[in-house]
Design a protein around this motif. Structure first.
Motif, short mmCIF file in Angstrom:
data_model
loop_
_atom_site.label_atom_id
_atom_site.label_comp_id
_atom_site.label_asym_id
_atom_site.label_seq_id
_atom_site.Cartn_x
_atom_site.Cartn_y
_atom_site.Cartn_z
N VAL A 133 53.16 27.43 17.84
CA VAL A 133 52.64 28.79 17.95
C VAL A 133 52.68 29.50 16.59
N THR A 134 53.78 29.33 15.87
CA THR A 134 53.93 30.02 14.59
C THR A 134 52.93 29.50 13.56
N GLU A 135 52.76 28.19 13.50
CA GLU A 135 51.80 27.64 12.54
C GLU A 135 50.37 28.02 12.91
N GLU A 136 50.05 27.97 14.19
CA GLU A 136 48.71 28.35 14.62
C GLU A 136 48.45 29.83 14.32
N ALA A 137 49.48 30.66 14.52
CA ALA A 137 49.33 32.09 14.22
C ALA A 137 49.01 32.31 12.74
N LEU A 138 49.64 31.52 11.87
CA LEU A 138 49.33 31.61 10.44
C LEU A 138 47.85 31.37 10.19
N TRP A 139 47.31 30.31 10.77
CA TRP A 139 45.90 29.98 10.56
C TRP A 139 44.98 31.02 11.20
N ARG A 140 45.37 31.54 12.36
CA ARG A 140 44.57 32.58 13.00
C ARG A 140 44.55 33.84 12.13
N GLU A 159 49.76 38.69 15.45
CA GLU A 159 50.47 39.24 16.60
C GLU A 159 49.74 38.96 17.91
N ARG A 160 48.44 39.13 17.89
CA ARG A 160 47.66 38.90 19.11
C ARG A 160 47.81 37.47 19.60
N TYR A 161 47.78 36.51 18.68
CA TYR A 161 47.92 35.11 19.11
C TYR A 161 49.33 34.85 19.63
N VAL A 162 50.36 35.28 18.89
CA VAL A 162 51.73 35.01 19.33
C VAL A 162 51.99 35.63 20.69
N ARG A 163 51.55 36.89 20.89
CA ARG A 163 51.78 37.56 22.18
C ARG A 163 51.05 36.84 23.32
N SER A 164 49.93 36.21 23.02
CA SER A 164 49.18 35.51 24.06
C SER A 164 49.87 34.22 24.51
N GLN A 165 50.85 33.77 23.73
CA GLN A 165 51.48 32.48 24.01
C GLN A 165 52.83 32.57 24.69
N GLY A 166 53.40 33.78 24.79
CA GLY A 166 54.69 33.90 25.45
C GLY A 166 55.51 35.04 24.88
N ALA A 167 56.78 35.13 25.34
CA ALA A 167 57.66 36.23 24.96
C ALA A 167 58.46 35.85 23.72
N ASN A 191 53.12 40.97 9.94
CA ASN A 191 52.67 40.01 10.95
C ASN A 191 52.41 40.68 12.30
N TYR A 192 52.07 41.94 12.26
CA TYR A 192 51.78 42.71 13.48
C TYR A 192 50.96 43.92 13.07
N GLY A 193 50.43 44.65 14.05
CA GLY A 193 49.76 45.91 13.75
C GLY A 193 48.32 45.96 14.20
N LYS A 194 47.70 47.10 13.95
CA LYS A 194 46.31 47.34 14.33
C LYS A 194 45.37 46.86 13.23
N ARG A 195 44.16 46.54 13.61
CA ARG A 195 43.15 46.17 12.64
C ARG A 195 42.67 47.39 11.85
N GLY A 196 42.03 47.11 10.71
CA GLY A 196 41.35 48.16 9.96
C GLY A 196 42.24 49.06 9.13
N LYS A 197 43.47 48.62 8.85
CA LYS A 197 44.41 49.42 8.06
C LYS A 197 44.73 48.71 6.75
N GLY A 198 45.20 49.46 5.79
CA GLY A 198 45.66 48.88 4.54
C GLY A 198 44.54 48.62 3.56
N PRO A 199 44.88 47.99 2.43
CA PRO A 199 43.90 47.76 1.37
C PRO A 199 42.73 46.89 1.84
N THR A 200 41.61 47.06 1.18
CA THR A 200 40.42 46.27 1.45
C THR A 200 40.59 44.86 0.89
N LEU A 201 40.12 43.88 1.63
CA LEU A 201 40.15 42.49 1.18
C LEU A 201 38.96 42.26 0.25
#
Length: 274
Positions: A133-140, A159-167, A191-201
């Protein structure tokens, strides 16, 4: 080199190519360590192997002497409930352990930084699933990044991926970071939070993304050595990290031996490597 947006270090294509040299050395070193891990060896054995490989290939360990108190080793080796920043030494790895190995190298002034978690012998299924789960979350997280997006898009996807996989517990007090001429630079990459925040990529921004996930609580303590971070409830943890950047063609994982091409393709993300 520096953007007006929060002092971010923006690299030229040639400088990103130099970061790839450092990143590839880190990736190859971690592959070497992954293959070496076995019951009966010590975390110090892994550290010596890493330092030898980095120096033999023209690199300098990023971690050695870093911080206060100065970190005394080439890698961080964190076992079981130790999440990050474990100091290698005489600890013997036993069947059923997991060891998170964080490695950094400098080549010609440019940094690479990545981490893996490795099973030692036969490991419980729930721990293997935590690692997956942790490695997949990195790639996601990296797959969610695109030019014109925001840094928080990465953490949201993790965060969305980790939460979808369990507690699971997701550490909030420790984050990913910008990287380049220094190991830790703005911006922070939670490794958590809402989209659309912070510096531009933007093109030329390099980020180290590193989800740290536990089987229990997200809360941690720093041990007496002033470095090792461990879960307060003794639950096992996993940590995976890559340094990556975005080019006009797509994502380029600078610390993956293949540049991330295979995993990015699986996720439908264009490969931006050279």
């Amino acid at each position: 080199m520096f953007s007006r947006e929060r002092g971010l270090e923006i690299k030229t294509p040639g400088q990103i190519d130099q970061m790839r040299v450092a990143g590839l050395l880190v990736g190859e070193t971690l592959d070497l360590l992954r293959q070496a891990v076995e019951p009966g060896m010590t975390t110090g054995d892994l550290d010596r192997l890493a330092e030898s490989n980095i120096r033999d290939h023209g690199g300098i360990p990023s971690f050695k002497g870093y911080g206060v108190p100065p970190f005394p080793a080439t890698i961080c080796a964190s076992v079981n409930d130790e999440v990050v920043h474990g100091i290698p030494g005489d600890r013997v790895l036993e069947d059923g352990d997991v060891v998170s190995i964080d490695c950094g190298a400098i080549v010609d002034g440019w940094h690479g930084d990545a981490a893996i978690t490795v099973a030692v012998g036969e490991v419980k299924p729930e721990v293997l699933e935590l690692m997956r789960v942790t490695e997949e979350a990195l790639w996601r997280g990296m797959a969610a990044a695109h030019l014109g997006g925001r840094v928080s898009d990465i953490g949201h996807a993790i965060e969305r991926y980790v939460r979808s996989q369990g507690a699971y517990g997701i550490l909030e007090d420790y984050t990913g970071h910008g990287i380049g001429t220094e190991m830790h630079m703005p911006p922070n990459v939670p490794n958590y939070g809402k989209r659309g925040k912070g510096p531009t990529l933007v093109e030329g921004l390099a980020l180290a993304v590193e989800p740290m996930v536990t089987l229990g609580s997200k809360h941690t303590d720093v041990l007496e050595d002033e470095w090792t971070v461990a879960t307060v409830d003794g639950s096992y943890a996993a940590h995976f990290e890559h340094t990556f950047t975005l080019t006009p063609q797509g994502a380029w994982v600078l610390t993956a031996v293949d540049g991330g091409a295979a995993r990015l393709a699986e996720l439908g993300v264009p490969y931006g490597g050279r």
